[in-house]
Motif scaffolding. Structure first.
Motif, mmCIF file in Angstrom:
data_model
loop_
_atom_site.group_PDB
_atom_site.id
_atom_site.type_symbol
_atom_site.label_atom_id
_atom_site.label_comp_id
_atom_site.label_asym_id
_atom_site.label_seq_id
_atom_site.Cartn_x
_atom_site.Cartn_y
_atom_site.Cartn_z
ATOM 1 N N VAL A 123 -6.531 -90.869 -27.048
ATOM 2 C CA VAL A 123 -7.272 -89.659 -26.208
ATOM 3 C C VAL A 123 -8.616 -89.404 -26.352
ATOM 4 O O VAL A 123 -9.251 -88.934 -25.573
ATOM 5 N N ARG A 124 -9.048 -89.457 -27.680
ATOM 6 C CA ARG A 124 -10.588 -89.298 -27.761
ATOM 7 C C ARG A 124 -11.187 -90.334 -27.326
ATOM 8 O O ARG A 124 -12.512 -90.097 -26.632
ATOM 9 N N ALA A 125 -10.969 -91.577 -26.992
ATOM 10 C CA ALA A 125 -11.583 -92.601 -26.585
ATOM 11 C C ALA A 125 -11.674 -92.313 -24.989
ATOM 12 O O ALA A 125 -12.666 -92.808 -24.426
ATOM 13 N N ALA A 126 -10.505 -92.135 -24.487
ATOM 14 C CA ALA A 126 -10.377 -91.872 -22.985
ATOM 15 C C ALA A 126 -11.410 -90.814 -22.755
ATOM 16 O O ALA A 126 -12.027 -90.769 -21.633
ATOM 17 N N LEU A 150 -13.172 -96.573 -31.105
ATOM 18 C CA LEU A 150 -11.823 -95.517 -31.279
ATOM 19 C C LEU A 150 -10.700 -96.421 -30.674
ATOM 20 O O LEU A 150 -9.392 -96.057 -31.124
ATOM 21 N N LEU A 151 -11.059 -97.200 -29.661
ATOM 22 C CA LEU A 151 -9.822 -97.940 -28.977
ATOM 23 C C LEU A 151 -9.188 -98.972 -30.277
ATOM 24 O O LEU A 151 -7.859 -98.955 -30.325
ATOM 25 N N GLU A 152 -10.127 -99.537 -30.991
ATOM 26 C CA GLU A 152 -9.598 -100.510 -32.233
ATOM 27 C C GLU A 152 -8.880 -99.603 -33.079
ATOM 28 O O GLU A 152 -7.797 -100.148 -33.675
ATOM 29 N N ALA A 153 -9.316 -98.395 -33.619
ATOM 30 C CA ALA A 153 -8.663 -97.566 -34.230
ATOM 31 C C ALA A 153 -7.324 -97.095 -33.865
ATOM 32 O O ALA A 153 -6.254 -97.226 -34.683
ATOM 33 N N ALA A 154 -7.099 -96.929 -32.779
ATOM 34 C CA ALA A 154 -5.968 -96.518 -32.076
ATOM 35 C C ALA A 154 -4.896 -97.810 -32.168
ATOM 36 O O ALA A 154 -3.716 -97.716 -32.374
ATOM 37 N N LEU A 169 -6.013 -100.560 -22.600
ATOM 38 C CA LEU A 169 -6.727 -101.502 -21.857
ATOM 39 C C LEU A 169 -7.187 -100.872 -20.410
ATOM 40 O O LEU A 169 -8.190 -101.064 -19.800
ATOM 41 N N ALA A 170 -6.495 -99.810 -19.912
ATOM 42 C CA ALA A 170 -6.786 -99.108 -18.871
ATOM 43 C C ALA A 170 -8.375 -98.420 -19.111
ATOM 44 O O ALA A 170 -9.096 -98.180 -18.470
ATOM 45 N N VAL A 171 -8.604 -97.763 -20.533
ATOM 46 C CA VAL A 171 -9.475 -97.109 -20.764
ATOM 47 C C VAL A 171 -10.812 -98.208 -21.137
ATOM 48 O O VAL A 171 -11.913 -98.001 -20.467
ATOM 49 N N ALA A 172 -10.495 -99.212 -21.652
ATOM 50 C CA ALA A 172 -11.613 -100.526 -22.027
ATOM 51 C C ALA A 172 -11.997 -100.963 -20.379
ATOM 52 O O ALA A 172 -13.266 -101.228 -20.295
ATOM 53 N N LEU A 181 -18.685 -105.194 -22.889
ATOM 54 C CA LEU A 181 -18.029 -104.577 -24.088
ATOM 55 C C LEU A 181 -18.707 -105.485 -25.305
ATOM 56 O O LEU A 181 -19.161 -106.503 -25.022
ATOM 57 N N ALA A 182 -18.911 -104.709 -26.346
ATOM 58 C CA ALA A 182 -19.542 -105.350 -27.659
ATOM 59 C C ALA A 182 -18.557 -105.986 -28.562
ATOM 60 O O ALA A 182 -18.809 -106.695 -29.482
ATOM 61 N N GLY A 183 -17.119 -106.002 -27.895
ATOM 62 C CA GLY A 183 -16.152 -106.839 -28.727
ATOM 63 C C GLY A 183 -15.717 -106.096 -29.817
ATOM 64 O O GLY A 183 -15.021 -106.793 -30.836
ATOM 65 N N LEU A 184 -15.925 -104.777 -30.111
ATOM 66 C CA LEU A 184 -15.349 -104.134 -31.102
ATOM 67 C C LEU A 184 -13.806 -103.869 -31.137
ATOM 68 O O LEU A 184 -13.093 -103.673 -31.993
ATOM 69 N N TYR A 185 -13.353 -104.003 -29.815
ATOM 70 C CA TYR A 185 -12.000 -103.655 -29.542
ATOM 71 C C TYR A 185 -11.127 -104.944 -29.216
ATOM 72 O O TYR A 185 -11.767 -105.776 -28.257
#
Length: 249
Positions: A123-126, A150-154, A169-172, A181-185
């Motif tokens: 939710v924080r990412a969204a 944050l997505l990767e942490a989730a 995925l919807a957020v990304a 994207l930077a590739g962190l997720y």
């Protein structure tokens, strides 16, 4: 000496009773303070995500995280639907900003209280992604790497839960094409998880909405099982057939 001991025992007993009474009064006061909040959370849970979105985007509405699991699930679901889901197109302008801020605040509280709770980070990412998307003229200059982190942490907290993978995925995908994207997720991992979950509609619907992700999804499916590829292919055929019938009508 015995009399002195009896006096001390009596004093200790009275102190314990007094302490217990004070605790009961404090708990009663706390319940009176929390009860309205929990009743409101229960009503929203029964009403569905649209009611939660309307509440959180209204002027002056609180965004306290409910204590009950049912209330927390309802708030998280409402935030996701309003920020990146089916209801996101209905919340615009200042209402969207209020929704984003309140969802972020509630999720921050949940993340602090429950560090292993994946949806709180989701939710924080969204919420952060919604703020970035709202500033379209700055989006190219302000790629939200924090959203990816944050997505990767989730994802690390719930790597095998398909429903969370779908929301991640919807957020990304709303951030832009894969190369932006930077590739962190690790989006491909979530694509495989989602494709393995029959009937495959969730990933297919995301792909229809975000066709610039087709090659990335294809690369993920290349290492997935044959069943996963069949799930997504069948879902795409169903969606294409439904779209064709709608056009004919």
């Amino acid at each position: 000496m015995a009399s002195s001991g009896a006096v001390q025992a009596g004093s200790g007993g009275r102190a314990m009773k007094l302490g217990g009474a004070v605790l009961l009064v404090a708990l009663a006061a706390l319940s009176v303070w929390l009860l309205p909040r929990e009743i409101a959370a229960e009503r929203l849970a029964r009403a569905g995500p649209a009611a939660t979105v309307a509440r959180l985007s209204a002027v002056g509405a609180p965004a306290d995280m409910p204590l009950s699991q049912r209330g927390r699930v309802a708030l998280i679901r409402g935030c996701l639907e309003g920020l990146v889901g089916t209801l996101s197109g209905l919340v615009v302008g200042r209402a969207r900003a209020r929704l984003s801020e309140r969802c972020a605040a509630a999720a921050e509280t949940a993340a602090q209280e429950w560090p292993g709770h994946g949806p709180a980070f989701l939710v924080r990412a969204a919420a952060l992604a919604a703020r970035e998307i709202r500033r379209e003229n700055q989006l190219a200059l302000a790629r939200p790497q924090r959203v990816e982190a944050l997505l990767e942490a989730a994802r690390r907290r719930a790597p095998a839960e398909a429903w969370q993978a779908g929301w991640r995925l919807a957020v990304a995908m709303r951030l832009g094409p894969p190369e932006a994207l930077a590739g962190l997720y690790r989006a491909r991992s979530d694509m495989v998880i989602l494709s393995e979950s029959p009937p495959g509609d969730a990933l297919a619907r995301l792909l229809v909405r975000h066709p610039d992700w087709r090659e990335e999804v294809g690369a993920a499916l290349a290492v997935a099982s044959a069943r996963a590829r069949a799930n997504v292919a069948a879902a795409l055929r169903r969606l294409s057939g439904a779209a064709g019938r709608d056009n004919d009508g």
